[in-house]
Design a protein around this motif. Structure first.
Motif, PDB file in Angstrom:
ATOM      1  N   LYS A  56     -93.013 -28.300  -1.764  1.00 51.17           N
ATOM      2  CA  LYS A  56     -94.357 -27.706  -1.880  1.00 51.17           C
ATOM      3  C   LYS A  56     -95.404 -28.772  -2.195  1.00 51.17           C
ATOM      4  CE  LYS A  56     -96.691 -24.091  -4.681  1.00 51.17           C
ATOM      5  NZ  LYS A  56     -97.083 -22.996  -3.768  1.00 51.17           N
ATOM      6  N   ALA A  57     -95.076 -29.627  -3.142  1.00 52.46           N
ATOM      7  CA  ALA A  57     -96.021 -30.654  -3.588  1.00 52.46           C
ATOM      8  C   ALA A  57     -96.396 -31.620  -2.468  1.00 52.46           C
ATOM      9  CB  ALA A  57     -95.412 -31.422  -4.761  1.00 52.46           C
ATOM     10  N   LYS A  58     -95.544 -31.733  -1.455  1.00 51.60           N
ATOM     11  CA  LYS A  58     -95.795 -32.702  -0.362  1.00 51.60           C
ATOM     12  C   LYS A  58     -96.536 -32.090   0.818  1.00 51.60           C
ATOM     13  CE  LYS A  58     -91.387 -35.018  -1.292  1.00 51.60           C
ATOM     14  NZ  LYS A  58     -90.028 -35.057  -0.761  1.00 51.60           N
ATOM     15  N   THR A  59     -96.677 -30.762   0.826  1.00 52.74           N
ATOM     16  CA  THR A  59     -97.299 -30.119   1.995  1.00 52.74           C
ATOM     17  C   THR A  59     -98.825 -30.132   1.852  1.00 52.74           C
ATOM     18  OG1 THR A  59     -97.260 -27.907   1.011  1.00 52.74           O
ATOM     19  CG2 THR A  59     -95.296 -28.587   2.242  1.00 52.74           C
ATOM     20  N   PRO A  60     -99.558 -30.089   2.963  1.00 56.06           N
ATOM     21  CA  PRO A  60    -101.021 -30.201   2.882  1.00 56.06           C
ATOM     22  C   PRO A  60    -101.684 -29.131   2.014  1.00 56.06           C
ATOM     23  CG  PRO A  60    -100.301 -30.483   5.158  1.00 56.06           C
ATOM     24  CD  PRO A  60     -99.078 -30.105   4.370  1.00 56.06           C
ATOM     25  N   TYR A  61    -101.189 -27.888   2.085  1.00 50.43           N
ATOM     26  CA  TYR A  61    -101.833 -26.802   1.332  1.00 50.43           C
ATOM     27  C   TYR A  61    -100.851 -26.075   0.408  1.00 50.43           C
ATOM     28  CZ  TYR A  61    -105.202 -27.691   5.047  1.00 50.43           C
ATOM     29  OH  TYR A  61    -106.052 -28.292   5.928  1.00 50.43           O
ATOM     30  N   GLN A  62     -99.769 -26.785   0.026  1.00 49.94           N
ATOM     31  CA  GLN A  62     -98.749 -26.190  -0.853  1.00 49.94           C
ATOM     32  C   GLN A  62     -98.156 -24.918  -0.251  1.00 49.94           C
ATOM     33  OE1 GLN A  62    -101.636 -27.740  -2.636  1.00 49.94           O
ATOM     34  NE2 GLN A  62    -100.070 -29.316  -2.327  1.00 49.94           N
ATOM     35  N   GLN A  63     -98.079 -24.916   1.067  1.00 48.25           N
ATOM     36  CA  GLN A  63     -97.556 -23.737   1.763  1.00 48.25           C
ATOM     37  C   GLN A  63     -96.686 -24.164   2.942  1.00 48.25           C
ATOM     38  OE1 GLN A  63    -101.207 -21.690   2.876  1.00 48.25           O
ATOM     39  NE2 GLN A  63    -100.816 -20.105   1.366  1.00 48.25           N
ATOM     40  N   LEU A  64     -95.855 -23.242   3.364  1.00 47.30           N
ATOM     41  CA  LEU A  64     -95.136 -23.373   4.628  1.00 47.30           C
ATOM     42  C   LEU A  64     -95.668 -22.302   5.575  1.00 47.30           C
ATOM     43  CD1 LEU A  64     -91.463 -23.949   3.392  1.00 47.30           C
ATOM     44  CD2 LEU A  64     -93.131 -25.663   4.182  1.00 47.30           C
ATOM     45  N   PRO A  65     -95.562 -22.498   6.891  1.00 45.91           N
ATOM     46  CA  PRO A  65     -94.827 -23.563   7.569  1.00 45.91           C
ATOM     47  C   PRO A  65     -95.593 -24.886   7.649  1.00 45.91           C
ATOM     48  CG  PRO A  65     -95.843 -22.112   9.194  1.00 45.91           C
ATOM     49  CD  PRO A  65     -96.131 -21.523   7.842  1.00 45.91           C
ATOM     50  N   VAL A  66     -94.801 -25.949   7.893  1.00 48.06           N
ATOM     51  CA  VAL A  66     -95.364 -27.235   8.322  1.00 48.06           C
ATOM     52  C   VAL A  66     -94.630 -27.662   9.586  1.00 48.06           C
ATOM     53  CG1 VAL A  66     -96.150 -28.036   6.047  1.00 48.06           C
ATOM     54  CG2 VAL A  66     -93.814 -28.558   6.809  1.00 48.06           C
ATOM     55  N   ILE A  67     -95.331 -28.455  10.383  1.00 52.17           N
ATOM     56  CA  ILE A  67     -94.741 -28.969  11.617  1.00 52.17           C
ATOM     57  C   ILE A  67     -94.873 -30.485  11.608  1.00 52.17           C
ATOM     58  CG2 ILE A  67     -96.825 -28.873  13.073  1.00 52.17           C
ATOM     59  CD1 ILE A  67     -95.075 -27.671  15.305  1.00 52.17           C
ATOM     60  N   GLU A  68     -93.843 -31.164  12.089  1.00 49.36           N
ATOM     61  CA  GLU A  68     -93.897 -32.618  12.267  1.00 49.36           C
ATOM     62  C   GLU A  68     -93.638 -32.912  13.738  1.00 49.36           C
ATOM     63  OE1 GLU A  68     -91.535 -32.222   8.512  1.00 49.36           O
ATOM     64  OE2 GLU A  68     -91.511 -34.409   8.723  1.00 49.36           O
ATOM     65  N   ILE A  69     -94.619 -33.540  14.373  1.00 46.56           N
ATOM     66  CA  ILE A  69     -94.553 -33.799  15.808  1.00 46.56           C
ATOM     67  C   ILE A  69     -94.282 -35.283  16.029  1.00 46.56           C
ATOM     68  CG2 ILE A  69     -95.838 -33.679  17.990  1.00 46.56           C
ATOM     69  CD1 ILE A  69     -97.621 -31.499  16.472  1.00 46.56           C
ATOM     70  N   ASP A  70     -93.209 -35.564  16.761  1.00 46.12           N
ATOM     71  CA  ASP A  70     -92.790 -36.948  17.019  1.00 46.12           C
ATOM     72  C   ASP A  70     -92.727 -37.771  15.733  1.00 46.12           C
ATOM     73  OD1 ASP A  70     -92.406 -36.649  19.757  1.00 46.12           O
ATOM     74  OD2 ASP A  70     -94.506 -37.035  20.224  1.00 46.12           O
ATOM     75  N   GLY A  71     -92.213 -37.162  14.690  1.00 40.94           N
ATOM     76  CA  GLY A  71     -92.014 -37.867  13.430  1.00 40.94           C
ATOM     77  C   GLY A  71     -93.282 -38.153  12.649  1.00 40.94           C
ATOM     78  N   GLY A  72     -94.385 -37.515  13.040  1.00 40.60           N
ATOM     79  CA  GLY A  72     -95.673 -37.743  12.367  1.00 40.60           C
ATOM     80  C   GLY A  72     -95.779 -37.007  11.042  1.00 40.60           C
ATOM     81  N   GLU A  73     -96.974 -37.040  10.468  1.00 36.40           N
ATOM     82  CA  GLU A  73     -97.226 -36.406   9.170  1.00 36.40           C
ATOM     83  C   GLU A  73     -97.030 -34.891   9.267  1.00 36.40           C
ATOM     84  OE1 GLU A  73    -101.433 -36.944   8.385  1.00 36.40           O
ATOM     85  OE2 GLU A  73    -101.929 -35.751  10.145  1.00 36.40           O
ATOM     86  N   MET A  74     -96.834 -34.257   8.101  1.00 39.37           N
ATOM     87  CA  MET A  74     -96.727 -32.800   8.069  1.00 39.37           C
ATOM     88  C   MET A  74     -98.079 -32.190   8.379  1.00 39.37           C
ATOM     89  SD  MET A  74     -94.689 -31.873   4.617  1.00 39.37           S
ATOM     90  CE  MET A  74     -93.074 -32.548   4.281  1.00 39.37           C
ATOM     91  N   LYS A  75     -98.082 -31.287   9.364  1.00 36.11           N
ATOM     92  CA  LYS A  75     -99.307 -30.557   9.668  1.00 36.11           C
ATOM     93  C   LYS A  75     -99.097 -29.090   9.309  1.00 36.11           C
ATOM     94  CE  LYS A  75    -100.514 -33.442  13.666  1.00 36.11           C
ATOM     95  NZ  LYS A  75    -101.859 -33.914  13.323  1.00 36.11           N
ATOM     96  N   ALA A  76    -100.189 -28.430   8.895  1.00 31.28           N
ATOM     97  CA  ALA A  76    -100.090 -27.050   8.405  1.00 31.28           C
ATOM     98  C   ALA A  76    -100.868 -26.085   9.294  1.00 31.28           C
ATOM     99  CB  ALA A  76    -100.629 -26.985   6.979  1.00 31.28           C
TER     100      ALA A  76
END
Ligand code: GSH
Length: 245
Positions: A56-76
């Protein structure tokens, strides 16, 4: 020539996608459906609740889902993920020439979801509606959950099912937006409508969609697509009344 060949290879290569959510359908299921229909393989990570606080602490908005595209940063934001995934594969899930109709259908289903929020929340997060924590477990709370959910099925669901049936009729019957293939609007609509016929929410019986045969036929059609067939064991087809008691 070599350059052109390489460019073509890169263009047709699907991105590598890691989608992280809880082990429920929730707001991620439309994205999973879009990826399945687009034919894009993806890492369908389902976080267990004990693992959640650290992530949770690592996600952009402390929420799921997150997506990682081609190994990039977590997007929400699931809506952004759904639209992005709609541009993958043969792009028939979100073609620009149908943008308005698709967005209109997404808006209608969002209205349906929002209309259900109070009846759902009173049993899950009563404090958001001005009641104390734990209210849903009191006799008064249980009664209010039943009243609000029954009222939703009787008074609000018919209006939305009418709009959805009209949309299906206008589009030719198969999908929410006219065309041979489903769009992200269908990926969004199917799980969000199906939850009323899954029988897993208290006071929302699996028979709730039986009065809307066109909607039931639509769910059945989507769920019998080769990419989707066998995915669901509940909420498809009219339910027998006896199953719900
Ligand atoms: N607008 C966000 C909402 C995401 C959201 O509400 N996530 C919830 C689950 S559906 C969540 O992460 N809850 C756990 C928490 O907040 O700790 C989206 O659509 O992606």
């Amino acid at each position: 020539l070599a350059f052109h060949q390489n460019t073509r290879i890169i263009e047709t290569m699907a991105p590598s996608i890691k989608l992280t959510y809880f082990d429920i359908e929730g707001v991620a299921e439309p994205i999973r459906l879009a990826l399945l229909l687009a034919g894009v393989e993806f890492d369908d990570v389902r976080v267990k609740f004990p693992e959640w606080p650290a992530l949770k602490a690592k996600t952009p908005y402390q929420q799921l889902p997150v997506i990682e595209i081609d190994g990039g940063e977590m997007k929400a934001q699931s809506g952004a993920m759904l639209r992005y995934c709609g541009t993958l594969g043969d792009k028939s899930l979100y073609p620009s020439e149908k943008l308005y109709e698709i967005e209109e259908a997404l808006g209608l289903i969002t209205d349906l979801n929002n209309a259900f929020v109070p009846a759902l929340s009173i049993g899950m997060r009563p404090a958001t509606l001005g009641h104390p924590d734990g209210f849903q477990n009191t006799d008064e709370g249980k009664k209010l959950v039943e009243t609000m959910r029954t009222s939703f099925i009787e008074n609000l669901l018919p209006k939305f099912m009418g709009y959805i049936e009209a949309m299906l009729e206008k589009s030719g019957g198969d999908w929410l937006v006219a065309g041979e293939k489903p769009t992200i609007a269908d990926c969004f609509a199917v799980p969000n409508i199906r939850r009323f016929s899954r029988g897993y929410i208290d006071y929302i019986p699996a028979t709730s969609l039986n009065d809307y045969p066109k909607v039931v036929a639509y769910l059945e059609k989507f769920c019998s697509l080769p990419e989707i067939q066998g995915r669901y064991t509940d909420g498809i087809g009219a339910a027998a009344a006896a199953e719900n008691n």
